[in-house]
Design an enzyme around this catalytic site. Structure first.
Site, PDB file in Angstrom:
ATOM      1  CD  GLU A   1       9.259   8.975  -0.997  1.00 52.15           C
ATOM      2  OE1 GLU A   1       8.303   9.218  -0.228  1.00 52.15           O
ATOM      3  OE2 GLU A   1      10.080   8.055  -0.790  1.00 52.15           O
TER       4      GLU A   1
ATOM      5  CB  CYS B   1       9.694   5.310   5.844  1.00 50.93           C
ATOM      6  SG  CYS B   1       9.588   3.546   6.019  1.00 50.93           S
TER       7      CYS B   1
ATOM      8  CG  HIS C   1       8.479   5.409   1.037  1.00 48.86           C
ATOM      9  ND1 HIS C   1       9.724   5.975   0.909  1.00 48.86           N
ATOM     10  CD2 HIS C   1       8.609   4.402   1.939  1.00 48.86           C
ATOM     11  CE1 HIS C   1      10.581   5.344   1.697  1.00 48.86           C
ATOM     12  NE2 HIS C   1       9.931   4.378   2.326  1.00 48.86           N
TER      13      HIS C   1
HETATM   14  N1  GLN Z   1      13.132  -0.362   7.787  1.00 48.46           N
HETATM   15  C1  GLN Z   1      13.810   0.897   7.691  1.00 48.46           C
HETATM   16  C2  GLN Z   1      14.403   1.291   9.051  1.00 48.46           C
HETATM   17  O1  GLN Z   1      14.030   0.740  10.045  1.00 48.46           O
HETATM   18  C3  GLN Z   1      12.881   2.007   7.188  1.00 48.46           C
HETATM   19  C4  GLN Z   1      12.431   1.676   5.792  1.00 48.46           C
HETATM   20  C5  GLN Z   1      12.104   2.877   4.958  1.00 48.46           C
HETATM   21  O2  GLN Z   1      12.491   4.012   5.253  1.00 48.46           O
HETATM   22  N2  GLN Z   1      11.438   2.611   3.872  1.00 48.46           N
HETATM   23  O3  GLN Z   1      15.212   2.136   9.102  1.00 48.46           O
END
Ligand code: GLN
Length: 193
Positions: A172, A79, A170
């Site tokens: 995890e 992410c 995610h």
């Molecule tokens: N929206 C976050 C970003 O742009 C990422 C979200 C996440 O890691 N769950 O940094």
């Protein structure tokens, strides 16, 4: 061969990776200073707020350290971690590490669906993965040499380039350790090459 996985612990959802790794019998350590990478054979950049992680990485001198670490060690980006691994990010406040050739778009799924779960199709396993997307980024302008490893509704959600993997959900947060396990098997392959 024993693998010790470093989990970048500057901000965000790093703790649960330790649990996923220990479920797989893999040792890990939380990384808060660049020098701590020396004891690791692989690195996870977790989810969180990419702007904050980027700032802290600059403050602590992580950019040169991770770039040289990534030349011969595998990195998994989740992410916000995916955003940091890109060549380019649509938000100038984030400095990318340029580990995989694609462009990351922050908060790709917009306000409407900030967070959702979906069964994603994995290219390396016949069973879908019940994935949790939390203000997830998009993967754009993917270079042809980058492997698509998972997709959801025609959107690419997981990619691989050599020893590195990046994904927009995610893994995890599930008891299902298939994503970590797949990355670790690629880590072992790289180590034996
Ligand atoms: N929206 C976050 C970003 O742009 C990422 C979200 C996440 O890691 N769950 O940094």
């Amino acid at each position: 061969m024993t693998i010790t996985v470093g989990v970048l612990a500057l901000q965000g959802a790093y703790q649960k990776h330790v649990k996923s790794l220990s479920r797989l019998g893999v040792e890990s350590r939380l990384i808060r200073k660049p020098g701590e990478l020396q004891a690791c054979s692989a690195l996870i950049i977790p989810g969180g707020e990419s702007t904050t992680i980027s700032l802290l990485m600059q403050e602590y001198g992580f950019y040169p350290a991770i770039k040289s670490f990534a030349e011969n060690h595998p990195v998994l980006g989740v992410c916000a971690g995916l955003i940091l691994m890109a060549d380019e990010v649509d938000d100038k406040r984030v400095t990318p590490l340029k580990l995989i050739a694609f462009k990351a778009r922050r908060n790709f799924y917009g306000r409407q669906v900030h967070s959702f779960t979906a069964d994603v199709t994995l290219n390396f396993d016949h069973r879908p993965f019940h994935a949790q997307f939390i203000r997830a980024p998009g993967i754009e302008e993917l270079s042809p040499e980058v492997e698509v490893l998972a997709s959801h509704n025609d959107e690419v959600v997981m990619i691989g380039a050599g020893k590195h993997i990046a994904l927009s959900f995610h893994p995890e947060l599930n008891d299902d350790t298939r994503i970590h396990n797949y990355w670790l098997s690629r880590c072992k392959q790289t180590a034996s090459n």
